[in-house]
Design an enzyme around this catalytic site. Structure first.
Site, PDB file in Angstrom:
ATOM      1  N   LYS A  48       0.825  -1.220   0.000  1.00 28.11           N
ATOM      2  CA  LYS A  48       0.000   0.000   0.000  1.00 28.11           C
ATOM      3  C   LYS A  48       0.852   1.260   0.000  1.00 28.11           C
ATOM      4  O   LYS A  48       0.419   2.291  -0.507  1.00 28.11           O
ATOM      5  CB  LYS A  48      -0.966  -0.006   1.190  1.00 28.11           C
ATOM      6  CG  LYS A  48      -2.095  -1.000   1.019  1.00 28.11           C
ATOM      7  CD  LYS A  48      -3.268  -0.704   1.942  1.00 28.11           C
ATOM      8  CE  LYS A  48      -4.402  -1.691   1.693  1.00 28.11           C
ATOM      9  NZ  LYS A  48      -5.468  -1.560   2.689  1.00 28.11           N
ATOM     10  N   LYS A 108     -12.668  -6.272  -7.679  1.00 27.63           N
ATOM     11  CA  LYS A 108     -13.351  -5.067  -8.169  1.00 27.63           C
ATOM     12  C   LYS A 108     -12.352  -3.997  -8.580  1.00 27.63           C
ATOM     13  O   LYS A 108     -12.722  -3.007  -9.194  1.00 27.63           O
ATOM     14  CB  LYS A 108     -14.325  -4.538  -7.129  1.00 27.63           C
ATOM     15  CG  LYS A 108     -13.614  -4.034  -5.886  1.00 27.63           C
ATOM     16  CD  LYS A 108     -14.568  -3.650  -4.788  1.00 27.63           C
ATOM     17  CE  LYS A 108     -13.794  -3.495  -3.499  1.00 27.63           C
ATOM     18  NZ  LYS A 108     -14.331  -4.199  -2.382  1.00 27.63           N
ATOM     19  N   LYS A 165      -7.290 -13.633  -9.439  1.00 19.39           N
ATOM     20  CA  LYS A 165      -8.474 -13.635  -8.594  1.00 19.39           C
ATOM     21  C   LYS A 165      -9.459 -12.540  -9.051  1.00 19.39           C
ATOM     22  O   LYS A 165      -9.036 -11.459  -9.443  1.00 19.39           O
ATOM     23  CB  LYS A 165      -8.006 -13.358  -7.162  1.00 19.39           C
ATOM     24  CG  LYS A 165      -9.048 -13.517  -6.098  1.00 19.39           C
ATOM     25  CD  LYS A 165      -8.412 -13.354  -4.725  1.00 19.39           C
ATOM     26  CE  LYS A 165      -9.415 -12.782  -3.756  1.00 19.39           C
ATOM     27  NZ  LYS A 165      -8.865 -12.536  -2.433  1.00 19.39           N
TER      28      LYS A 165
END
Ligand code: TRP
Length: 332
Positions: free
Chosen positions: A115, A200, A197
Protein backbone atom coordinates in the site's frame (compact mmCIF):
# COMPACT_ATOMS: atom_id res chain seq x y z
CA UNK A 1 -26.22 -28.74 29.19
CA UNK A 2 -25.78 -27.09 25.84
CA UNK A 3 -22.18 -26.76 24.84
CA UNK A 4 -20.90 -23.21 24.56
CA UNK A 5 -20.61 -22.27 20.89
CA UNK A 6 -17.23 -21.20 19.58
CA UNK A 7 -16.97 -17.60 18.49
CA UNK A 8 -16.07 -16.39 15.03
CA UNK A 9 -15.34 -12.81 13.99
CA UNK A 10 -14.79 -11.18 10.64
CA UNK A 11 -14.83 -7.70 9.19
CA UNK A 12 -14.71 -6.09 5.76
CA UNK A 13 -13.88 -2.60 4.72
CA UNK A 14 -16.91 -0.76 3.40
CA UNK A 15 -15.02 0.45 0.37
CA UNK A 16 -16.74 -0.04 -2.93
CA UNK A 17 -19.00 -2.84 -4.02
CA UNK A 18 -19.06 -6.53 -3.27
CA UNK A 19 -18.26 -8.97 -6.06
CA UNK A 20 -19.43 -12.47 -6.90
CA UNK A 21 -16.03 -13.52 -5.54
CA UNK A 22 -16.75 -11.92 -2.14
CA UNK A 23 -20.10 -13.65 -2.10
CA UNK A 24 -19.12 -17.19 -3.11
CA UNK A 25 -15.71 -17.06 -1.46
CA UNK A 26 -16.79 -15.63 1.88
CA UNK A 27 -20.20 -14.17 2.67
CA UNK A 28 -22.30 -17.13 1.55
CA UNK A 29 -20.22 -19.42 3.74
CA UNK A 30 -20.57 -17.12 6.71
CA UNK A 31 -24.33 -17.35 6.47
CA UNK A 32 -24.12 -21.12 6.95
CA UNK A 33 -21.77 -20.70 9.92
CA UNK A 34 -24.24 -18.56 11.85
CA UNK A 35 -25.96 -21.51 13.51
CA UNK A 36 -22.82 -23.39 14.39
CA UNK A 37 -20.87 -20.42 15.74
CA UNK A 38 -21.47 -17.36 17.78
CA UNK A 39 -20.71 -14.85 14.99
CA UNK A 40 -19.58 -11.23 15.07
CA UNK A 41 -19.43 -9.30 11.77
CA UNK A 42 -18.48 -5.68 11.32
CA UNK A 43 -17.76 -3.00 8.78
CA UNK A 44 -14.23 -1.70 9.22
CA UNK A 45 -14.73 2.00 8.54
CA UNK A 46 -11.80 3.01 10.77
CA UNK A 47 -9.57 0.91 8.52
CA UNK A 48 -11.10 2.40 5.40
CA UNK A 49 -9.76 5.90 6.12
CA UNK A 50 -6.14 4.69 6.02
CA UNK A 51 -6.50 5.53 2.33
CA UNK A 52 -8.28 8.66 1.07
CA UNK A 53 -12.06 8.37 0.99
CA UNK A 54 -14.68 10.79 -0.18
CA UNK A 55 -16.86 11.25 2.92
CA UNK A 56 -20.16 10.88 1.06
CA UNK A 57 -18.93 7.71 -0.67
CA UNK A 58 -17.72 6.15 2.56
CA UNK A 59 -21.08 6.83 4.21
CA UNK A 60 -23.06 5.43 1.29
CA UNK A 61 -20.80 2.40 0.92
CA UNK A 62 -21.20 1.60 4.59
CA UNK A 63 -24.98 1.47 4.24
CA UNK A 64 -24.66 -0.49 1.00
CA UNK A 65 -22.36 -3.14 2.36
CA UNK A 66 -24.51 -3.53 5.45
CA UNK A 67 -27.61 -3.98 3.27
CA UNK A 68 -25.81 -6.44 0.99
CA UNK A 69 -24.59 -8.48 3.95
CA UNK A 70 -28.11 -8.74 5.28
CA UNK A 71 -29.61 -9.44 1.87
CA UNK A 72 -27.05 -12.23 1.42
CA UNK A 73 -28.26 -13.83 4.62
CA UNK A 74 -26.35 -12.41 7.58
CA UNK A 75 -29.07 -12.28 10.16
CA UNK A 76 -28.91 -9.60 12.87
CA UNK A 77 -31.05 -11.83 15.10
CA UNK A 78 -28.43 -14.56 15.00
CA UNK A 79 -25.18 -12.63 14.65
CA UNK A 80 -23.79 -9.39 15.98
CA UNK A 81 -23.65 -6.94 13.07
CA UNK A 82 -22.16 -3.49 13.63
CA UNK A 83 -20.01 -0.61 12.41
CA UNK A 84 -16.48 -0.45 13.84
CA UNK A 85 -16.43 3.30 14.55
CA UNK A 86 -19.54 2.93 16.73
CA UNK A 87 -17.66 0.97 19.35
CA UNK A 88 -15.02 3.19 20.92
CA UNK A 89 -13.19 0.25 22.48
CA UNK A 90 -11.59 -0.57 19.10
CA UNK A 91 -9.58 2.64 19.05
CA UNK A 92 -8.93 2.45 22.79
CA UNK A 93 -7.54 -1.08 22.76
CA UNK A 94 -5.55 -0.32 19.61
CA UNK A 95 -3.70 2.40 21.55
CA UNK A 96 -2.78 0.05 24.36
CA UNK A 97 -1.69 -2.68 21.93
CA UNK A 98 0.47 -0.15 20.09
CA UNK A 99 2.65 -0.12 23.16
CA UNK A 100 3.10 -3.90 22.90
CA UNK A 101 3.88 -3.93 19.19
CA UNK A 102 7.32 -3.36 17.76
CA UNK A 103 8.13 -0.89 15.02
CA UNK A 104 10.22 -3.61 13.37
CA UNK A 105 7.44 -6.15 13.15
CA UNK A 106 5.03 -3.64 11.61
CA UNK A 107 7.69 -2.69 9.08
CA UNK A 108 7.69 -6.26 7.80
CA UNK A 109 3.99 -6.35 6.89
CA UNK A 110 3.71 -7.00 3.17
CA UNK A 111 0.35 -5.23 2.85
CA UNK A 112 1.91 -2.06 4.31
CA UNK A 113 4.74 -2.27 1.81
CA UNK A 114 2.29 -2.82 -1.07
CA UNK A 115 0.00 0.00 0.00
CA UNK A 116 2.94 2.35 0.54
CA UNK A 117 3.74 1.78 -3.09
CA UNK A 118 0.19 2.20 -4.38
CA UNK A 119 -0.53 5.23 -2.14
CA UNK A 120 2.93 6.80 -2.19
CA UNK A 121 1.48 10.30 -1.70
CA UNK A 122 -0.19 9.31 1.57
CA UNK A 123 1.89 6.90 3.64
CA UNK A 124 0.22 7.91 6.90
CA UNK A 125 0.77 6.49 10.39
CA UNK A 126 -2.68 4.83 10.26
CA UNK A 127 -1.61 2.76 7.28
CA UNK A 128 1.42 1.61 9.24
CA UNK A 129 -0.64 0.93 12.36
CA UNK A 130 -3.45 -0.86 10.51
CA UNK A 131 -2.52 -4.36 11.79
CA UNK A 132 -2.66 -3.18 15.43
CA UNK A 133 -6.19 -1.83 15.00
CA UNK A 134 -7.08 -5.12 13.36
CA UNK A 135 -5.60 -6.99 16.33
CA UNK A 136 -7.76 -4.86 18.64
CA UNK A 137 -10.85 -5.61 16.49
CA UNK A 138 -10.23 -9.28 16.95
CA UNK A 139 -8.98 -9.55 20.52
CA UNK A 140 -11.80 -7.47 22.04
CA UNK A 141 -14.27 -10.24 21.15
CA UNK A 142 -12.14 -13.23 22.23
CA UNK A 143 -12.97 -15.21 19.07
CA UNK A 144 -11.67 -18.72 18.43
CA UNK A 145 -11.66 -18.27 14.66
CA UNK A 146 -11.24 -15.44 12.19
CA UNK A 147 -12.30 -16.24 8.62
CA UNK A 148 -10.05 -14.31 6.26
CA UNK A 149 -8.51 -14.55 2.84
CA UNK A 150 -4.87 -15.56 2.55
CA UNK A 151 -3.89 -11.93 1.98
CA UNK A 152 -4.77 -11.31 5.65
CA UNK A 153 -2.90 -14.26 7.18
CA UNK A 154 0.11 -12.16 8.11
CA UNK A 155 -2.19 -9.81 10.03
CA UNK A 156 -3.67 -12.73 11.98
CA UNK A 157 -0.16 -13.90 12.73
CA UNK A 158 0.89 -10.54 14.22
CA UNK A 159 -2.39 -10.41 16.17
CA UNK A 160 -1.53 -13.76 17.74
CA UNK A 161 1.98 -12.54 18.55
CA UNK A 162 0.67 -9.38 20.23
CA UNK A 163 -1.91 -11.37 22.21
CA UNK A 164 0.66 -13.89 23.37
CA UNK A 165 3.06 -11.14 24.35
CA UNK A 166 0.37 -9.41 26.42
CA UNK A 167 -0.79 -12.65 28.01
CA UNK A 168 2.71 -13.58 29.08
CA UNK A 169 3.53 -10.07 30.37
CA UNK A 170 0.39 -10.05 32.58
CA UNK A 171 -1.78 -13.17 32.68
CA UNK A 172 -4.32 -14.87 30.40
CA UNK A 173 -6.26 -11.97 28.95
CA UNK A 174 -6.88 -12.75 25.31
CA UNK A 175 -8.02 -15.89 23.51
CA UNK A 176 -5.45 -16.68 20.83
CA UNK A 177 -7.46 -16.71 17.59
CA UNK A 178 -6.93 -19.01 14.66
CA UNK A 179 -7.41 -18.12 11.03
CA UNK A 180 -10.34 -19.97 9.51
CA UNK A 181 -9.71 -20.78 5.91
CA UNK A 182 -12.26 -23.56 6.10
CA UNK A 183 -13.88 -25.26 3.19
CA UNK A 184 -14.54 -21.89 1.66
CA UNK A 185 -16.27 -21.76 -1.72
CA UNK A 186 -12.87 -21.54 -3.28
CA UNK A 187 -11.51 -18.68 -5.21
CA UNK A 188 -13.53 -17.12 -7.96
CA UNK A 189 -11.25 -16.03 -10.78
CA UNK A 190 -11.47 -13.06 -13.11
CA UNK A 191 -13.67 -13.62 -16.17
CA UNK A 192 -11.22 -11.78 -18.41
CA UNK A 193 -7.96 -13.12 -16.94
CA UNK A 194 -8.87 -16.43 -15.32
CA UNK A 195 -5.46 -16.97 -13.73
CA UNK A 196 -6.08 -13.92 -11.50
CA UNK A 197 -8.47 -13.64 -8.59
CA UNK A 198 -11.75 -11.79 -9.35
CA UNK A 199 -11.36 -8.28 -7.99
CA UNK A 200 -13.35 -5.07 -8.17
CA UNK A 201 -10.08 -3.19 -8.67
CA UNK A 202 -9.56 -4.97 -12.00
CA UNK A 203 -9.23 -2.19 -14.59
CA UNK A 204 -11.31 -4.31 -16.98
CA UNK A 205 -14.93 -4.21 -15.69
CA UNK A 206 -15.76 -7.35 -17.69
CA UNK A 207 -13.49 -9.31 -15.37
CA UNK A 208 -15.74 -9.06 -12.33
CA UNK A 209 -19.41 -9.42 -11.45
CA UNK A 210 -20.84 -7.13 -8.79
CA UNK A 211 -23.71 -8.29 -6.60
CA UNK A 212 -25.61 -5.22 -7.75
CA UNK A 213 -24.96 -5.69 -11.51
CA UNK A 214 -28.05 -5.67 -13.70
CA UNK A 215 -29.04 -9.00 -15.32
CA UNK A 216 -28.13 -7.79 -18.81
CA UNK A 217 -24.64 -6.80 -17.64
CA UNK A 218 -24.13 -10.15 -15.98
CA UNK A 219 -25.19 -11.96 -19.16
CA UNK A 220 -22.89 -9.84 -21.31
CA UNK A 221 -19.89 -10.43 -19.04
CA UNK A 222 -20.39 -14.20 -19.02
CA UNK A 223 -20.86 -14.33 -22.78
CA UNK A 224 -17.55 -12.49 -23.14
CA UNK A 225 -15.74 -14.56 -20.52
CA UNK A 226 -12.32 -15.77 -21.67
CA UNK A 227 -12.23 -19.51 -22.35
CA UNK A 228 -10.13 -21.41 -24.91
CA UNK A 229 -10.41 -22.86 -28.40
CA UNK A 230 -10.97 -26.46 -27.31
CA UNK A 231 -14.77 -26.01 -26.87
CA UNK A 232 -15.16 -28.85 -24.33
CA UNK A 233 -16.86 -28.10 -21.00
CA UNK A 234 -14.47 -29.92 -18.67
CA UNK A 235 -12.63 -28.83 -15.55
CA UNK A 236 -8.90 -29.10 -16.15
CA UNK A 237 -5.81 -27.23 -15.03
CA UNK A 238 -4.91 -26.17 -18.56
CA UNK A 239 -8.43 -24.74 -19.01
CA UNK A 240 -8.57 -22.08 -16.26
CA UNK A 241 -11.34 -20.03 -17.88
CA UNK A 242 -13.72 -22.96 -18.42
CA UNK A 243 -12.87 -24.45 -15.02
CA UNK A 244 -13.74 -21.15 -13.35
CA UNK A 245 -17.10 -21.01 -15.16
CA UNK A 246 -17.86 -24.62 -14.23
CA UNK A 247 -17.11 -23.89 -10.58
CA UNK A 248 -19.33 -20.81 -10.62
CA UNK A 249 -22.16 -22.69 -12.33
CA UNK A 250 -21.84 -25.57 -9.87
CA UNK A 251 -22.04 -23.21 -6.92
CA UNK A 252 -24.94 -21.25 -8.35
CA UNK A 253 -26.99 -24.37 -9.06
CA UNK A 254 -25.85 -26.66 -6.23
CA UNK A 255 -24.63 -29.26 -8.75
CA UNK A 256 -21.32 -31.09 -8.59
CA UNK A 257 -18.52 -30.52 -11.10
CA UNK A 258 -19.19 -33.98 -12.61
CA UNK A 259 -22.88 -33.22 -13.01
CA UNK A 260 -22.07 -29.97 -14.80
CA UNK A 261 -19.60 -31.69 -17.12
CA UNK A 262 -22.19 -34.36 -17.94
CA UNK A 263 -24.89 -31.75 -18.53
CA UNK A 264 -22.79 -29.98 -21.16
CA UNK A 265 -21.15 -33.03 -22.71
CA UNK A 266 -21.12 -32.56 -26.47
CA UNK A 267 -22.36 -28.97 -26.17
CA UNK A 268 -20.07 -26.01 -26.83
CA UNK A 269 -19.37 -22.78 -25.04
CA UNK A 270 -22.15 -21.10 -27.04
CA UNK A 271 -24.65 -22.95 -24.91
CA UNK A 272 -22.62 -23.15 -21.72
CA UNK A 273 -21.70 -19.49 -21.17
CA UNK A 274 -25.27 -18.10 -21.27
CA UNK A 275 -26.35 -20.93 -18.95
CA UNK A 276 -23.75 -19.80 -16.40
CA UNK A 277 -24.92 -16.20 -16.82
CA UNK A 278 -28.55 -17.16 -16.22
CA UNK A 279 -27.71 -19.24 -13.16
CA UNK A 280 -25.78 -16.32 -11.66
CA UNK A 281 -28.55 -13.84 -12.52
CA UNK A 282 -31.06 -16.07 -10.70
CA UNK A 283 -28.76 -16.57 -7.71
CA UNK A 284 -28.12 -12.84 -7.33
CA UNK A 285 -31.61 -11.57 -8.16
CA UNK A 286 -33.08 -11.99 -4.65
CA UNK A 287 -29.95 -10.47 -3.10
CA UNK A 288 -30.07 -7.42 -5.34
CA UNK A 289 -33.79 -6.93 -4.80
CA UNK A 290 -33.51 -7.32 -1.05
CA UNK A 291 -30.53 -4.93 -0.94
CA UNK A 292 -32.57 -2.32 -2.78
CA UNK A 293 -35.49 -2.84 -0.45
CA UNK A 294 -33.28 -2.49 2.63
CA UNK A 295 -31.60 0.65 1.27
CA UNK A 296 -35.09 2.12 0.96
CA UNK A 297 -35.69 1.43 4.64
CA UNK A 298 -32.95 3.45 6.33
CA UNK A 299 -34.80 3.45 9.65
CA UNK A 300 -34.56 -0.33 9.81
CA UNK A 301 -30.86 -0.37 8.84
CA UNK A 302 -30.20 2.19 11.55
CA UNK A 303 -31.97 0.07 14.11
CA UNK A 304 -29.89 -2.93 13.07
CA UNK A 305 -26.55 -1.17 13.40
CA UNK A 306 -27.54 0.51 16.66
CA UNK A 307 -28.65 -2.74 18.27
CA UNK A 308 -25.51 -4.38 16.88
CA UNK A 309 -23.25 -1.72 18.38
CA UNK A 310 -24.91 -2.18 21.75
CA UNK A 311 -24.36 -5.92 21.75
CA UNK A 312 -20.79 -5.50 20.49
CA UNK A 313 -20.02 -2.87 23.11
CA UNK A 314 -21.02 -5.14 25.95
CA UNK A 315 -18.56 -7.81 24.85
CA UNK A 316 -15.80 -5.36 23.94
CA UNK A 317 -16.02 -3.32 27.13
CA UNK A 318 -15.50 -6.39 29.28
CA UNK A 319 -12.18 -7.10 27.54
CA UNK A 320 -11.11 -3.45 27.58
CA UNK A 321 -11.81 -3.15 31.33
CA UNK A 322 -9.66 -6.19 31.96
CA UNK A 323 -6.81 -4.76 29.90
CA UNK A 324 -6.98 -1.35 31.58
CA UNK A 325 -6.85 -2.98 34.99
CA UNK A 326 -3.91 -5.22 34.07
CA UNK A 327 -1.74 -2.45 32.69
CA UNK A 328 -2.29 -0.39 35.86
CA UNK A 329 -4.76 2.33 34.88
CA UNK A 330 -6.72 3.78 37.79
CA UNK A 331 -10.38 2.74 37.70
CA UNK A 332 -12.69 5.65 37.07
N1 TRP B 1 -8.12 -6.02 7.04
C1 TRP B 1 -9.28 -6.76 6.65
C2 TRP B 1 -9.41 -6.74 5.13
O1 TRP B 1 -9.08 -5.76 4.50
C3 TRP B 1 -10.53 -6.18 7.25
C4 TRP B 1 -10.51 -6.30 8.73
C5 TRP B 1 -10.41 -5.28 9.63
C6 TRP B 1 -10.64 -7.50 9.46
N2 TRP B 1 -10.48 -5.76 10.89
C7 TRP B 1 -10.60 -7.11 10.83
C8 TRP B 1 -10.78 -8.84 9.10
C9 TRP B 1 -10.70 -8.07 11.85
C10 TRP B 1 -10.88 -9.79 10.11
C11 TRP B 1 -10.82 -9.40 11.47
O2 TRP B 1 -9.89 -7.71 4.57
Amino acid sequence: MEEQKKRMLSMVQPSGHLTLGNYLGAIRNWTTLQDEYDCVFALADLHAITVRQKPADLRRNTYEVLAQYMAAGLDPEKSVLFIQSHVAAHAQLAWVLNCYTMFGELSRMTQFKDKSRSHADNINAGLFDYPVLMAADILLYQPNYVPVGIDQLQHIEICRDIAQRFNSAYSETFTIPEPYLGKMGGKVMSLSEPTKKMSKSDPNPNGFILLMDKPEDIMRKFKRAVTDSDMRVVCREDKPGVSNLITIYAQATGKTIEEVEAEFEGKGYGEFKPAVGEAVVEMLRPIREETERLLGDKAYLEKVYRDGAQKAERIAQRTLDKVYRKVGFVKR
